[in-house]
Motif scaffolding. Sequence first.
Motif, PDB file in Angstrom:
ATOM      1  N   LEU A  27       0.853  -1.195   0.000  1.00  0.00           N
ATOM      2  CA  LEU A  27       0.000   0.000   0.000  1.00  0.00           C
ATOM      3  C   LEU A  27       0.887   1.243   0.000  1.00  0.00           C
ATOM      4  CD1 LEU A  27      -2.739  -1.027   2.611  1.00  0.00           C
ATOM      5  CD2 LEU A  27      -2.731  -1.358   0.130  1.00  0.00           C
ATOM      6  N   ALA A  28       1.785   1.325  -0.954  1.00  0.00           N
ATOM      7  CA  ALA A  28       2.749   2.421  -1.003  1.00  0.00           C
ATOM      8  C   ALA A  28       2.148   3.714  -1.546  1.00  0.00           C
ATOM      9  CB  ALA A  28       3.955   2.019  -1.851  1.00  0.00           C
ATOM     10  N   THR A  29       1.144   3.589  -2.392  1.00  0.00           N
ATOM     11  CA  THR A  29       0.570   4.768  -3.043  1.00  0.00           C
ATOM     12  C   THR A  29      -0.945   4.765  -2.882  1.00  0.00           C
ATOM     13  OG1 THR A  29       0.176   3.668  -5.163  1.00  0.00           O
ATOM     14  CG2 THR A  29       2.387   4.639  -4.821  1.00  0.00           C
ATOM     15  N   LEU A  33      -3.688   1.510  -2.604  1.00  0.00           N
ATOM     16  CA  LEU A  33      -4.778   1.393  -1.637  1.00  0.00           C
ATOM     17  C   LEU A  33      -6.117   1.284  -2.355  1.00  0.00           C
ATOM     18  CD1 LEU A  33      -5.935   1.298   1.200  1.00  0.00           C
ATOM     19  CD2 LEU A  33      -5.774   3.815   1.281  1.00  0.00           C
ATOM     20  N   ARG A  34      -6.314   2.063  -3.411  1.00  0.00           N
ATOM     21  CA  ARG A  34      -7.565   1.980  -4.174  1.00  0.00           C
ATOM     22  C   ARG A  34      -7.779   0.573  -4.706  1.00  0.00           C
ATOM     23  NH1 ARG A  34      -9.520   0.916  -8.357  1.00  0.00           N
ATOM     24  NH2 ARG A  34      -7.601   0.860  -9.530  1.00  0.00           N
ATOM     25  N   ALA A  35      -6.723  -0.040  -5.231  1.00  0.00           N
ATOM     26  CA  ALA A  35      -6.833  -1.401  -5.765  1.00  0.00           C
ATOM     27  C   ALA A  35      -7.150  -2.388  -4.643  1.00  0.00           C
ATOM     28  CB  ALA A  35      -5.537  -1.795  -6.483  1.00  0.00           C
ATOM     29  N   TRP A  36      -6.524  -2.218  -3.477  1.00  0.00           N
ATOM     30  CA  TRP A  36      -6.783  -3.114  -2.349  1.00  0.00           C
ATOM     31  C   TRP A  36      -8.208  -2.942  -1.845  1.00  0.00           C
ATOM     32  CZ3 TRP A  36      -7.801  -2.615   2.958  1.00  0.00           C
ATOM     33  CH2 TRP A  36      -7.673  -3.799   3.698  1.00  0.00           C
ATOM     34  N   VAL A  37      -8.664  -1.706  -1.749  1.00  0.00           N
ATOM     35  CA  VAL A  37     -10.040  -1.432  -1.319  1.00  0.00           C
ATOM     36  C   VAL A  37     -11.024  -2.065  -2.309  1.00  0.00           C
ATOM     37  CG1 VAL A  37     -11.759   0.415  -1.078  1.00  0.00           C
ATOM     38  CG2 VAL A  37      -9.540   0.604   0.068  1.00  0.00           C
ATOM     39  N   ALA A  41     -14.121  -4.806  -1.551  1.00  0.00           N
ATOM     40  CA  ALA A  41     -15.350  -4.017  -1.703  1.00  0.00           C
ATOM     41  C   ALA A  41     -16.539  -4.575  -0.914  1.00  0.00           C
ATOM     42  CB  ALA A  41     -15.711  -3.888  -3.180  1.00  0.00           C
ATOM     43  N   GLU A  42     -16.679  -5.885  -0.880  1.00  0.00           N
ATOM     44  CA  GLU A  42     -17.823  -6.468  -0.166  1.00  0.00           C
ATOM     45  C   GLU A  42     -17.720  -6.246   1.340  1.00  0.00           C
ATOM     46  OE1 GLU A  42     -18.469 -10.545  -1.194  1.00  0.00           O
ATOM     47  OE2 GLU A  42     -18.482 -10.115  -3.329  1.00  0.00           O
ATOM     48  N   ARG A  43     -16.503  -6.049   1.843  1.00  0.00           N
ATOM     49  CA  ARG A  43     -16.308  -5.911   3.284  1.00  0.00           C
ATOM     50  C   ARG A  43     -16.082  -4.469   3.724  1.00  0.00           C
ATOM     51  NH1 ARG A  43     -12.319 -10.608   5.181  1.00  0.00           N
ATOM     52  NH2 ARG A  43     -10.865  -9.764   3.661  1.00  0.00           N
ATOM     53  N   LEU A  44     -15.977  -3.555   2.781  1.00  0.00           N
ATOM     54  CA  LEU A  44     -15.765  -2.148   3.112  1.00  0.00           C
ATOM     55  C   LEU A  44     -16.891  -1.302   2.524  1.00  0.00           C
ATOM     56  CD1 LEU A  44     -11.916  -1.843   2.554  1.00  0.00           C
ATOM     57  CD2 LEU A  44     -13.147  -1.722   4.722  1.00  0.00           C
ATOM     58  N   PRO A  45     -17.997  -1.188   3.240  1.00  0.00           N
ATOM     59  CA  PRO A  45     -19.124  -0.402   2.729  1.00  0.00           C
ATOM     60  C   PRO A  45     -18.727   1.054   2.519  1.00  0.00           C
ATOM     61  CG  PRO A  45     -19.703  -1.576   4.759  1.00  0.00           C
ATOM     62  CD  PRO A  45     -18.232  -1.731   4.553  1.00  0.00           C
ATOM     63  N   ALA A  47     -16.774   2.595   0.661  1.00  0.00           N
ATOM     64  CA  ALA A  47     -15.355   2.930   0.509  1.00  0.00           C
ATOM     65  C   ALA A  47     -15.220   4.041  -0.525  1.00  0.00           C
ATOM     66  CB  ALA A  47     -14.564   1.707   0.077  1.00  0.00           C
ATOM     67  N   PRO A  48     -14.300   4.965  -0.300  1.00  0.00           N
ATOM     68  CA  PRO A  48     -14.159   6.073  -1.257  1.00  0.00           C
ATOM     69  C   PRO A  48     -13.662   5.573  -2.606  1.00  0.00           C
ATOM     70  CG  PRO A  48     -12.384   6.108   0.358  1.00  0.00           C
ATOM     71  CD  PRO A  48     -13.335   5.037   0.786  1.00  0.00           C
TER      72      PRO A  48
END
Length: 184
Positions: A27-29, A33-37, A41-45, A47-48
């Motif tokens: 999660l360097a950039t 983080l966007r790709a990890w989020v 997606a199903e577990r992070l309601p 999410a930005p």
Amino acid sequence: MSDLVPLTGEPLALDLVNTRPTVGELLATPEDLRAWVAMQAERLPDAPEKITPTELAAVHAVREHAARALEHGRHGTRPSQTDLDALNEAQRSAPAISEVAWNGTGLTVTRRRGGSSAEQLAAWLAEATAELLADPAITRIRQCEADDCVLLFLPAHPRRRWCSAARCGNRMRVARHYQRNRAG
């Protein structure tokens, strides 16, 4: 499977801690983080969609506190009050409510958080960590047995030894095979 691809499928708090393997930072950039989020997606309601350096810094802070608290918890020792306070503060910064709405045929409940997008993301991750810390299964969390791996997992089977059979399991089996054939 590349070590540069985050493992997913463990409890969310472990997936977060596992974004910092032995070598590198997954999660360097903000884009990382966007790709990890997106993977979570199903577990992070809520999410930005746009991740900024502010969200990245908030997630890094939660990850550090989560990693230390989980390390203590998995060994049955008391986490530091500083780490617990930081996880609690992250949740307080974006309190959750169960929003009730009518969808035309019935009532629905959706869990939502207030606060900025950085506070919301950090709060969801801190909450996932808090839930895992309080789960009796925490003492079953293991670290991968591969020599060069620090990733954690919650084994569904007591004989599981590696974070991933495809990643570390194959690497360790190939190394053992090489050593046996080289010695003979």
